[in-house]
Design a protein around this motif. Structure first.
Motif, PDB file in Angstrom:
ATOM      1  N   ASP A  48       1.281  -1.086  -0.513  1.00  0.00           N
ATOM      2  CA  ASP A  48      -0.223   0.204   0.205  1.00  0.00           C
ATOM      3  C   ASP A  48       0.841   0.797  -0.129  1.00  0.00           C
ATOM      4  O   ASP A  48       0.696   2.017  -0.548  1.00  0.00           O
ATOM      5  N   LEU A  49       1.763   1.121   0.670  1.00  0.00           N
ATOM      6  CA  LEU A  49       3.183   2.402   0.381  1.00  0.00           C
ATOM      7  C   LEU A  49       3.371   2.311  -0.647  1.00  0.00           C
ATOM      8  O   LEU A  49       3.677   3.562  -1.245  1.00  0.00           O
ATOM      9  N   ILE A  50       4.288   1.746  -1.139  1.00  0.00           N
ATOM     10  CA  ILE A  50       4.575   1.732  -2.393  1.00  0.00           C
ATOM     11  C   ILE A  50       3.600   2.081  -3.858  1.00  0.00           C
ATOM     12  O   ILE A  50       3.826   3.083  -4.542  1.00  0.00           O
ATOM     13  N   ALA A  51       2.428   1.841  -3.310  1.00  0.00           N
ATOM     14  CA  ALA A  51       0.898   1.722  -4.832  1.00  0.00           C
ATOM     15  C   ALA A  51       0.952   3.862  -4.464  1.00  0.00           C
ATOM     16  O   ALA A  51       1.177   4.229  -5.421  1.00  0.00           O
ATOM     17  N   SER A  52       1.095   4.192  -2.970  1.00  0.00           N
ATOM     18  CA  SER A  52       0.804   4.936  -2.575  1.00  0.00           C
ATOM     19  C   SER A  52       1.940   6.467  -3.063  1.00  0.00           C
ATOM     20  O   SER A  52       1.506   7.058  -3.540  1.00  0.00           O
ATOM     21  N   ASP A  53       3.051   5.764  -2.840  1.00  0.00           N
ATOM     22  CA  ASP A  53       3.923   6.032  -3.400  1.00  0.00           C
ATOM     23  C   ASP A  53       4.222   6.514  -4.991  1.00  0.00           C
ATOM     24  O   ASP A  53       4.447   7.447  -5.473  1.00  0.00           O
ATOM     25  N   ASN A  54       3.506   4.922  -5.846  1.00  0.00           N
ATOM     26  CA  ASN A  54       3.561   5.367  -6.812  1.00  0.00           C
ATOM     27  C   ASN A  54       2.377   6.785  -7.382  1.00  0.00           C
ATOM     28  O   ASN A  54       3.277   7.754  -8.137  1.00  0.00           O
ATOM     29  N   MET A  55       1.038   6.909  -6.653  1.00  0.00           N
ATOM     30  CA  MET A  55       0.129   7.593  -6.871  1.00  0.00           C
ATOM     31  C   MET A  55       1.351   8.985  -6.431  1.00  0.00           C
ATOM     32  O   MET A  55       0.272   9.645  -6.867  1.00  0.00           O
ATOM     33  N   ALA A  56       1.617   9.393  -5.763  1.00  0.00           N
ATOM     34  CA  ALA A  56       2.173  10.546  -5.079  1.00  0.00           C
ATOM     35  C   ALA A  56       3.133  10.914  -5.773  1.00  0.00           C
ATOM     36  O   ALA A  56       2.409  11.853  -6.889  1.00  0.00           O
ATOM     37  N   GLN A  57       3.944  10.001  -6.688  1.00  0.00           N
ATOM     38  CA  GLN A  57       5.019  10.643  -8.321  1.00  0.00           C
ATOM     39  C   GLN A  57       3.944  10.818  -9.353  1.00  0.00           C
ATOM     40  O   GLN A  57       4.147  12.117 -10.054  1.00  0.00           O
ATOM     41  N   ILE A  58       2.597  10.159  -9.628  1.00  0.00           N
ATOM     42  CA  ILE A  58       1.960  10.443 -11.021  1.00  0.00           C
ATOM     43  C   ILE A  58       1.576  11.898 -10.366  1.00  0.00           C
ATOM     44  O   ILE A  58       1.690  12.896 -11.378  1.00  0.00           O
ATOM     45  N   ASN A  59       0.965  12.133  -9.119  1.00  0.00           N
ATOM     46  CA  ASN A  59       0.224  13.688  -8.758  1.00  0.00           C
ATOM     47  C   ASN A  59       1.312  14.145  -8.710  1.00  0.00           C
ATOM     48  O   ASN A  59       1.140  15.486  -9.354  1.00  0.00           O
ATOM     49  N   LYS A  60       2.514  14.737  -8.624  1.00  0.00           N
ATOM     50  CA  LYS A  60       3.347  15.506  -8.546  1.00  0.00           C
ATOM     51  C   LYS A  60       4.366  15.349 -10.311  1.00  0.00           C
ATOM     52  O   LYS A  60       4.164  16.643 -10.361  1.00  0.00           O
ATOM     53  N   ALA A  61       3.483  14.899 -11.232  1.00  0.00           N
ATOM     54  CA  ALA A  61       3.741  14.860 -12.036  1.00  0.00           C
ATOM     55  C   ALA A  61       2.712  15.594 -12.797  1.00  0.00           C
ATOM     56  O   ALA A  61       3.272  16.644 -13.465  1.00  0.00           O
ATOM     57  N   LEU A  62       1.319  15.445 -12.464  1.00  0.00           N
ATOM     58  CA  LEU A  62       0.730  16.092 -13.114  1.00  0.00           C
ATOM     59  C   LEU A  62       0.972  17.664 -12.626  1.00  0.00           C
ATOM     60  O   LEU A  62      -0.043  18.624 -13.409  1.00  0.00           O
ATOM     61  N   ASN A  63       1.450  18.065 -11.285  1.00  0.00           N
ATOM     62  CA  ASN A  63       0.930  19.016 -10.754  1.00  0.00           C
ATOM     63  C   ASN A  63       1.700  19.777 -11.280  1.00  0.00           C
ATOM     64  O   ASN A  63       2.438  21.230 -10.839  1.00  0.00           O
ATOM     65  N   LYS A  64       3.566  19.364 -12.036  1.00  0.00           N
ATOM     66  CA  LYS A  64       4.165  20.405 -12.429  1.00  0.00           C
ATOM     67  C   LYS A  64       3.499  20.713 -14.429  1.00  0.00           C
ATOM     68  O   LYS A  64       3.920  21.597 -14.556  1.00  0.00           O
ATOM     69  N   LEU A  65       1.847  20.399 -13.980  1.00  0.00           N
ATOM     70  CA  LEU A  65       1.523  20.996 -15.414  1.00  0.00           C
ATOM     71  C   LEU A  65       0.915  22.186 -15.724  1.00  0.00           C
ATOM     72  O   LEU A  65       0.720  22.485 -13.845  1.00  0.00           O
ATOM     73  N   PRO A  66       0.937  23.616 -16.206  1.00  0.00           N
ATOM     74  CA  PRO A  66       0.410  24.452 -15.999  1.00  0.00           C
ATOM     75  C   PRO A  66      -1.304  23.846 -15.713  1.00  0.00           C
ATOM     76  O   PRO A  66      -1.439  22.927 -16.792  1.00  0.00           O
ATOM     77  N   GLU A  67      -2.010  24.853 -15.466  1.00  0.00           N
ATOM     78  CA  GLU A  67      -3.087  24.210 -14.744  1.00  0.00           C
ATOM     79  C   GLU A  67      -4.584  24.441 -15.714  1.00  0.00           C
ATOM     80  O   GLU A  67      -5.266  23.628 -15.368  1.00  0.00           O
ATOM     81  N   ASN A  68      -4.740  25.069 -17.100  1.00  0.00           N
ATOM     82  CA  ASN A  68      -5.329  24.399 -17.768  1.00  0.00           C
ATOM     83  C   ASN A  68      -4.439  22.914 -18.903  1.00  0.00           C
ATOM     84  O   ASN A  68      -5.304  21.806 -18.373  1.00  0.00           O
ATOM     85  N   GLN A  69      -3.976  22.301 -18.816  1.00  0.00           N
ATOM     86  CA  GLN A  69      -3.452  21.455 -19.328  1.00  0.00           C
ATOM     87  C   GLN A  69      -3.668  19.956 -18.164  1.00  0.00           C
ATOM     88  O   GLN A  69      -3.688  19.979 -18.715  1.00  0.00           O
ATOM     89  N   ARG A  70      -3.469  20.491 -17.043  1.00  0.00           N
ATOM     90  CA  ARG A  70      -3.613  19.265 -15.818  1.00  0.00           C
ATOM     91  C   ARG A  70      -4.739  19.428 -15.838  1.00  0.00           C
ATOM     92  O   ARG A  70      -5.258  18.171 -15.831  1.00  0.00           O
TER      93      ARG A  70
END
Length: 182
Positions: free
Chosen positions: A112-134
């Motif tokens: 669960d922690l590893i999956a949570s870490d993966n999800m956090a990394q995915i969200n981090k990647a999405l949060n790098k996008l400009p707001e409209n693109q995200r």
């Protein structure tokens, strides 16, 4: 339905809530990444709908209007969060208690922690996008809206939506490939 909503028919409003509740919560969750916050914001969405239904002009579908409110309220919540920077929510997101337990000789972090870490990394990647693109990418690839619906929600053209999604995919492909390879 709209006519009855505008005449403050509570039964019809309850039907509307039942019809859209789960999708609104899911849309809010995609932006907020916290179930409790998503539920709270979705309540605000339905309060806004109840208070503003009389001003609904019908320029778009009712569902489009509802999800436009959901996205707007979610973004407002994100802005509010950024102003407050709650340390406790960061610790919870990163599962610092689990990591501290592991470092002090406890069991290794579970899947669960590893999956949570993966999800956090995915969200981090999405949060790098400009707001409209995200927003466009999330509504398309995660929530399953088509480009016409997204253009109505975002109040822009379908061509602009296609461009936003294309640019978002291009920017985060490397990050997502790295996560998936792990």
């Amino acid at each position: 339905m709209i006519k009855k909503l505008k005449s403050n028919d509570n039964e019809v409003f309850n039907e509307l809530v039942i019809l859209y509740k789960n999708r609104v919560i899911n849309t809010c969750y995609r932006f907020l990444l916290n179930k409790n916050d998503a539920e709270d914001v979705s309540q605000e969405v339905f309060i806004e709908i109840f208070q503003s239904i009389k001003s609904f002009r019908g320029d778009s579908k009712l569902s489009t209007w509802i999800f436009r409110i959901a996205v707007s309220k979610s973004l407002d919540e994100i802005k509010k969060r950024n102003r407050k920077k709650r340390i406790s929510s960061i610790a919870q997101t990163l599962h610092l208690d689990d990591v501290a337990h592991w470092i002090s000789g406890g069991k290794m972090p579970d899947e669960d922690l590893i999956a949570s870490d993966n999800m956090a990394q995915i969200n981090k990647a999405l949060n790098k996008l400009p707001e409209n693109q995200r927003i466009a990418f999330t509504l398309s690839k995660i929530d399953g809206f088509n480009n016409l619906e997204i253009s109505e929600i975002m109040k822009t053209t379908t061509i602009a939506v296609e461009s936003l999604i294309y640019r978002a995919k291009k920017k985060i492909t490397a990050d997502l490939e790295h996560i998936l390879k792990k």
